[in-house]
Design an enzyme around this catalytic site. Structure first.
Site, PDB file in Angstrom:
ATOM      1  N   GLY A  92      30.423  21.909  -9.396  1.00 54.90           N
ATOM      2  CA  GLY A  92      29.690  21.300  -8.243  1.00 54.90           C
ATOM      3  C   GLY A  92      29.332  19.607  -8.341  1.00 54.90           C
ATOM      4  O   GLY A  92      28.729  19.367  -9.060  1.00 54.90           O
ATOM      5  N   GLY A  93      30.110  18.993  -7.762  1.00 54.51           N
ATOM      6  CA  GLY A  93      30.047  17.469  -7.652  1.00 54.51           C
ATOM      7  C   GLY A  93      30.446  16.800  -8.765  1.00 54.51           C
ATOM      8  O   GLY A  93      29.903  15.940  -8.842  1.00 54.51           O
ATOM      9  N   ASN A 125      34.012  21.486   4.296  1.00 51.07           N
ATOM     10  CA  ASN A 125      35.169  22.254   4.559  1.00 51.07           C
ATOM     11  C   ASN A 125      35.092  23.560   5.199  1.00 51.07           C
ATOM     12  O   ASN A 125      34.232  24.142   4.603  1.00 51.07           O
ATOM     13  CB  ASN A 125      36.182  22.093   3.455  1.00 51.07           C
ATOM     14  N   CYS A 182      33.640  32.659  -1.081  1.00 51.67           N
ATOM     15  CA  CYS A 182      34.237  31.709   0.024  1.00 51.67           C
ATOM     16  C   CYS A 182      33.365  31.692   1.407  1.00 51.67           C
ATOM     17  O   CYS A 182      33.193  32.907   1.974  1.00 51.67           O
ATOM     18  CB  CYS A 182      35.577  31.724   0.595  1.00 51.67           C
ATOM     19  N   SER A 238      39.795  25.773  -7.684  1.00 49.46           N
ATOM     20  CA  SER A 238      40.589  26.255  -6.576  1.00 49.46           C
ATOM     21  C   SER A 238      40.167  25.357  -5.395  1.00 49.46           C
ATOM     22  O   SER A 238      39.335  25.310  -4.839  1.00 49.46           O
ATOM     23  CB  SER A 238      40.217  27.841  -6.419  1.00 49.46           C
ATOM     24  N   THR A 291      43.291  29.802  -3.516  1.00 52.88           N
ATOM     25  CA  THR A 291      42.981  31.250  -3.555  1.00 52.88           C
ATOM     26  C   THR A 291      44.468  31.962  -2.910  1.00 52.88           C
ATOM     27  O   THR A 291      44.812  31.401  -1.730  1.00 52.88           O
ATOM     28  CB  THR A 291      41.678  31.635  -2.746  1.00 52.88           C
ATOM     29  N   GLY A 315      36.396  19.600  -8.630  1.00 47.18           N
ATOM     30  CA  GLY A 315      36.851  20.117  -7.418  1.00 47.18           C
ATOM     31  C   GLY A 315      37.081  18.819  -6.443  1.00 47.18           C
ATOM     32  O   GLY A 315      38.368  17.950  -6.512  1.00 47.18           O
ATOM     33  N   THR A 316      36.096  18.471  -5.605  1.00 48.13           N
ATOM     34  CA  THR A 316      36.368  17.290  -4.606  1.00 48.13           C
ATOM     35  C   THR A 316      36.714  16.140  -5.251  1.00 48.13           C
ATOM     36  O   THR A 316      37.520  15.345  -4.584  1.00 48.13           O
ATOM     37  CB  THR A 316      34.959  17.240  -3.829  1.00 48.13           C
TER      38      THR A 316
END
Lengths: 255, 303
Positions: free
Chosen positions: B243-244, B70, B132, B22, B47, B265-266
């Site tokens: 995570g990463g 962020n 969040c 997300s 989200t 994600g990133t």
């Protein structure tokens, strides 16, 4: 995509120009668009750097940049023949007269490294008279004067310290040239530091001359996903990387 | 022989375990130019909150060593616009859509969001973003009772798959993981970002207008991996590792640690094709190691 570096040379004390063999980007790039460059393989630095398309020559793409941090420092150390991982062209560029469009007067206003995307624009604007106002801190930092002249543009320079041209701000020249805007439709195109863009926007509003400004912002993704480069406009929040970096000056809500 | 990458999360059947996290994939539109997004296991949306949110002031991202901070602050168009404008385009992709939902102040909003999304066929599952770090109040997922109450309330009114997204900013991740399970969550996803900050020494200002933000990227991977391992050892429901994750090997580490699926994600910001590359790399790894079913890799950590 991975492209090959043709040349990477220092063109002024602070500025570098990199030439890339990038036929796809060369084919599709429009003035004002940018590319996202991975300055080093691996995870440090992690994010790409957004850099404006400076010029396109055949299948070659040029980017003009200065060392402002770790990423651009690494970029400056790249050698010709090496590969570079880049994405682009990205973003929404300038709207300008093409082909047989009525052209009026086109005034390009560059502050510092803001010349980067404007050379490509000057090249693409149809045969009309183009006036270029270049502002920099010192004479040494004036970039691309020759290149603009080669394209047949009328070039005026301004420096903060008066070491070349008028001493003051690039927007001073705009005030002095009020007569230019009489009668013929004109368009301002500006790229540079925020205070300069704000001054151009105010001039544009006061004189009712449309202006397009190219904003610079830190970006994580450059493709519209992270929402990290937002600007407030009259029609809501916009992404500098996607709806921009070029915006109609009247749209921007300055802080 | 083909490799079986299928995974099941609650009622959700995925053709492979690679989802996109997300807030890192927009509503998928931006990625269609880079790869065929229908190859994804699932898409988790940015989200959605009940009402539109402008997010936090700029600057709201900043690069750090092998990572980024962020503080976007859940900028989103709100539920009505999402249903009308974003969802139809997502539906056409043909990939399970997981809608991430959150509420800043009033946990009752989770119920309203869930009850409205439950009625929409194209919504396959909900991810409850109770973690969040960029909102004003204390995180729901930092409080076991609050976590139970929100998850259980949504469970009671909805049959669709519920994934609860947990914060790593807790002392004991297994406690919250178990509470989410007991409250009826079908799966848990972790980790959301780590609360962090970065300061500009010249201006003495935080590099984020919100002062603090959430840290993501390779910098957090070892900690995220440890927390996924701990959580997967503590609960019976599927754990989705986040995570990463940049490469297929990162994803494989999470699966070995016990994750049923992963979220990228990133990495989407750095290489928009990341998720596709990870799917390809995972398939290659399984072939080379003669593992026919992904299920056989899951939790295969040797101790």
């Amino acid at each position: 995509m991975r492209v090959k570096i043709f040349k990477n040379e220092q063109v002024a004390g602070h500025a570098y120009k990199m030439t890339l063999a990038a036929p796809v980007i060369a084919k599709f790039a429009q003035p004002g668009q940018f590319v996202m460059v991975k300055c080093a393989d691996g995870i440090q630095p992690l994010l790409r750097r957004p850099l404006g398309v400076h010029n396109v020559k055949g299948s070659e793409v040029e980017i003009l940049y200065e060392i402002i941090g770790e990423g651009t420092k690494l970029l400056s150390q790249k050698k010709s023949g090496q590969a570079l991982d880049i994405i682009g062209p990205l973003g929404t560029g300038f709207k300008f007269p093409k082909g047989s469009d009525p052209c009026g007067k086109n005034i390009l206003i560059a502050g510092g490294m803001g010349v980067a995307p404007l050379l490509f624009l000057a090249k693409k604007i149809n045969k009309s008279q183009v006036l270029v106002l270049i502002g920099a801190k010192t004479k040494q930092e004036i970039l691309c004067k020759k290149e603009f002249k080669k394209l047949g543009c009328n070039v005026k320079v301004v420096t903060d310290d008066g070491s070349a041209g008028h001493k003051g701000f690039v927007t001073d020249l705009l005030q002095d040239r009020g007569h230019l805007f009489k009668g013929v439709p004109a368009m301002l195109y500006a790229c540079g530091p925020k205070p300069m863009l704000k001054a151009v926007s105010e001039f544009s509003k006061r004189r009712k001359i449309p202006a397009q400004i190219s904003l610079e912002e830190h970006m994580a993704c450059g493709i519209g996903a992270c929402l990290g480069c937002i600007v407030n406009t009259k029609s809501g929040q916009k992404r500098v990387c996607k709806e921009g970096p070029v915006f109609d000056a009247r749209e921007i809500i300055w802080e | 022989m083909g490799i079986d990458l299928n995974v099941k999360i609650g009622k959700l059947k995925l053709k492979n375990p690679v989802m996109v996290a997300s807030g890192t994939f927009g509503y998928a539109e931006e990625f269609k130019d880079f790869f065929d997004v229908k190859n994804l296991g699932a898409i988790v949306t940015k989200t959605i909150t009940l009402n539109p949110r402008p997010g936090n002031p700029m600057p709201r991202t900043c690069e750090t060593a092998a990572g980024m901070l962020n503080s976007i602050g859940l900028e989103n168009p709100g539920l009505d616009v999402f249903i009308k404008e974003n969802l139809p385009k997502l539906k056409d992709i043909g990939v399970p859509i997981v809608v991430s939902i959150a509420s800043e102040k009033n946990p009752a909003e989770f119920i309203e969001l869930a009850s409205r999304l439950d009625k929409i066929d194209e919504v396959c599952a909900l991810e409850l973003n109770i973690s969040c770090p960029n909102l004003k109040n204390k995180l729901i997922s930092q409080d076991a009772r609050a976590t139970y109450s929100v998850v259980n309330a949504v469970r009671k009114m909805m049959d669709k798959t519920i994934i609860t997204k947990l914060s790593p900013n807790v002392t004991d991740i297994t406690e919250i993981a178990k509470v989410a399970q007991d409250a009826g969550s079908d799966a848990i996803s972790l980790v959301n970002t780590f609360l962090g900050m970065a300061i500009d020494a010249d201006t003495k200002k935080s590099k984020l207008a919100n002062i603090t933000g959430g840290l993501s990227g390779p910098a957090i991977k070892p900690i995220a991996l440890r927390m996924v391992y701990e959580a997967a050892s503590a609960v019976k429901i599927p754990v989705i590792g986040i995570g990463g994750i940049i490469t297929a090997l990162d994803a494989i580490e999470f699966i070995i640690a016990g994750a049923q699926a992963v979220q990228v994600g990133t990495a989407n910001f750095i290489n928009p094709r990341s998720a596709q590359d990870i799917i390809d790399g995972l398939t290659k790894y399984l072939k080379e190691n003669k593992i026919n079913r992904l299920e056989d890799l899951k939790g295969s950590l040797k101790i």
